[in-house]
Scaffold this motif. Sequence first.
Motif, PDB file in Angstrom:
ATOM      1  N   VAL A 231       0.850  -1.191   0.000  1.00  0.00           N
ATOM      2  CA  VAL A 231       0.000   0.000   0.000  1.00  0.00           C
ATOM      3  C   VAL A 231       0.886   1.240   0.000  1.00  0.00           C
ATOM      4  O   VAL A 231       1.691   1.435   0.910  1.00  0.00           O
ATOM      5  CB  VAL A 231      -0.930   0.050   1.234  1.00  0.00           C
ATOM      6  CG1 VAL A 231      -1.774   1.316   1.217  1.00  0.00           C
ATOM      7  CG2 VAL A 231      -1.824  -1.171   1.301  1.00  0.00           C
ATOM      8  N   ALA A 232       0.747   2.071  -1.007  1.00  0.00           N
ATOM      9  CA  ALA A 232       1.403   3.391  -1.048  1.00  0.00           C
ATOM     10  C   ALA A 232       2.886   3.319  -0.683  1.00  0.00           C
ATOM     11  O   ALA A 232       3.388   4.133   0.093  1.00  0.00           O
ATOM     12  CB  ALA A 232       0.668   4.365  -0.115  1.00  0.00           C
TER      13      ALA A 232
ATOM     14  N   GLN B 217       3.428  10.910  -0.591  1.00  0.00           N
ATOM     15  CA  GLN B 217       3.008  11.300  -1.944  1.00  0.00           C
ATOM     16  C   GLN B 217       2.093  10.243  -2.559  1.00  0.00           C
ATOM     17  O   GLN B 217       1.116  10.572  -3.247  1.00  0.00           O
ATOM     18  CB  GLN B 217       4.240  11.511  -2.821  1.00  0.00           C
ATOM     19  CG  GLN B 217       5.122  12.674  -2.364  1.00  0.00           C
ATOM     20  CD  GLN B 217       6.220  12.985  -3.359  1.00  0.00           C
ATOM     21  OE1 GLN B 217       5.961  13.141  -4.544  1.00  0.00           O
ATOM     22  NE2 GLN B 217       7.454  13.091  -2.886  1.00  0.00           N
ATOM     23  N   LYS B 218       2.387   8.962  -2.312  1.00  0.00           N
ATOM     24  CA  LYS B 218       1.534   7.901  -2.838  1.00  0.00           C
ATOM     25  C   LYS B 218       0.213   7.827  -2.081  1.00  0.00           C
ATOM     26  O   LYS B 218      -0.820   7.476  -2.659  1.00  0.00           O
ATOM     27  CB  LYS B 218       2.280   6.570  -2.773  1.00  0.00           C
ATOM     28  CG  LYS B 218       3.494   6.532  -3.690  1.00  0.00           C
ATOM     29  CD  LYS B 218       4.216   5.196  -3.622  1.00  0.00           C
ATOM     30  CE  LYS B 218       5.407   5.178  -4.568  1.00  0.00           C
ATOM     31  NZ  LYS B 218       6.157   3.897  -4.505  1.00  0.00           N
TER      32      LYS B 218
ATOM     33  N   ILE C 238      -5.821   8.622  -1.760  1.00  0.00           N
ATOM     34  CA  ILE C 238      -7.013   9.179  -1.105  1.00  0.00           C
ATOM     35  C   ILE C 238      -7.667  10.292  -1.924  1.00  0.00           C
ATOM     36  O   ILE C 238      -8.705  10.828  -1.509  1.00  0.00           O
ATOM     37  CB  ILE C 238      -6.674   9.717   0.305  1.00  0.00           C
ATOM     38  CG1 ILE C 238      -5.741  10.944   0.210  1.00  0.00           C
ATOM     39  CG2 ILE C 238      -6.055   8.624   1.160  1.00  0.00           C
ATOM     40  CD1 ILE C 238      -5.476  11.621   1.537  1.00  0.00           C
ATOM     41  N   ALA C 239      -7.100  10.620  -3.073  1.00  0.00           N
ATOM     42  CA  ALA C 239      -7.613  11.741  -3.875  1.00  0.00           C
ATOM     43  C   ALA C 239      -9.109  11.666  -4.185  1.00  0.00           C
ATOM     44  O   ALA C 239      -9.795  12.698  -4.172  1.00  0.00           O
ATOM     45  CB  ALA C 239      -6.816  11.865  -5.170  1.00  0.00           C
TER      46      ALA C 239
ATOM     47  N   GLY D  87       7.728  12.544   2.760  1.00  0.00           N
ATOM     48  CA  GLY D  87       7.849  12.000   4.105  1.00  0.00           C
ATOM     49  C   GLY D  87       7.168  10.657   4.199  1.00  0.00           C
ATOM     50  O   GLY D  87       6.753  10.072   3.195  1.00  0.00           O
ATOM     51  N   ALA D  88       7.066  10.136   5.420  1.00  0.00           N
ATOM     52  CA  ALA D  88       6.489   8.810   5.645  1.00  0.00           C
ATOM     53  C   ALA D  88       5.410   8.874   6.716  1.00  0.00           C
ATOM     54  O   ALA D  88       5.409   9.766   7.571  1.00  0.00           O
ATOM     55  CB  ALA D  88       7.576   7.823   6.060  1.00  0.00           C
ATOM     56  N   LEU D  89       4.485   7.902   6.651  1.00  0.00           N
ATOM     57  CA  LEU D  89       3.376   7.833   7.589  1.00  0.00           C
ATOM     58  C   LEU D  89       3.247   6.419   8.156  1.00  0.00           C
ATOM     59  O   LEU D  89       3.595   5.440   7.507  1.00  0.00           O
ATOM     60  CB  LEU D  89       2.053   8.198   6.912  1.00  0.00           C
ATOM     61  CG  LEU D  89       1.898   9.590   6.309  1.00  0.00           C
ATOM     62  CD1 LEU D  89       0.570   9.678   5.564  1.00  0.00           C
ATOM     63  CD2 LEU D  89       1.968  10.660   7.391  1.00  0.00           C
ATOM     64  N   GLU D  90       2.721   6.346   9.371  1.00  0.00           N
ATOM     65  CA  GLU D  90       2.288   5.088   9.982  1.00  0.00           C
ATOM     66  C   GLU D  90       0.805   5.253  10.294  1.00  0.00           C
ATOM     67  O   GLU D  90       0.371   6.320  10.711  1.00  0.00           O
ATOM     68  CB  GLU D  90       3.054   4.810  11.282  1.00  0.00           C
ATOM     69  CG  GLU D  90       4.566   4.902  11.163  1.00  0.00           C
ATOM     70  CD  GLU D  90       5.153   3.662  10.526  1.00  0.00           C
ATOM     71  OE1 GLU D  90       4.603   2.570  10.758  1.00  0.00           O
ATOM     72  OE2 GLU D  90       6.154   3.782   9.795  1.00  0.00           O
ATOM     73  N   ALA D  91       0.008   4.198  10.103  1.00  0.00           N
ATOM     74  CA  ALA D  91      -1.430   4.343  10.291  1.00  0.00           C
ATOM     75  C   ALA D  91      -2.037   3.083  10.897  1.00  0.00           C
ATOM     76  O   ALA D  91      -1.592   1.964  10.621  1.00  0.00           O
ATOM     77  CB  ALA D  91      -2.116   4.653   8.964  1.00  0.00           C
TER      78      ALA D  91
END
Length: 204
Positions: A89-90, A117-118, A123-124, A137-141
């Motif tokens: 995912v992304a 960015q992905k 989610i667009a 940057g990076a995300l955790e979810a």
Amino acid sequence: RRSASLDLSSGVPTADVQPAELELGPELGEYRNLDLHCSRLHIREPHLACRSGHLDALGGPLGKVSARVAADFNMARDELSFQGSGVPVAGGEARFEGRLGPKGWNIESAASRLDIQKVRVLIAPWVPIPEDLSFDGALEATASAAGSGATLNASAQVATPGFNFSNEPGTIVAEKVAGTLKATAVRRREGFEIEARLDGTGGQ
């Protein structure tokens, strides 16, 4: 094209299932070319289970789904439990587990190392972001949801150790922004109730 096969020739039964397609509504989309291979099939009343398997499909928000999966259907309770991992995912990876039965359903998921960015592209359709803003940057979810009838309870948390964003003219610039966004949503017959909280822990 629908097909299913069962192999009992070895000590551990295996199965292959190829449904024609799967429709999960406007939000999750339609999936085609589904291929489910179960390498450890377990059949013992009241359980019909795939202890280890792999699912591939095309379609939906991700475009392509590939995951290690397992599932157990309890025929006495009419209840299905399932889990999956290794879902791309992304730019990162996600896992999930859930349960579906007569009293309702629930699902929990987590994703790590998501490329922001992905995520923006993903989610667009639901959360459009102005084109003149750029991110890296990076995300955790993590997310969970449960429902029964018309009632739905959901929560999500998104955290970043640090990301950068700016607008095209350069009048808005932020560097190494760290923080956590927490949100909850409740749906009842009369509509949704949504609460959100953003906590910043660093950046400039």
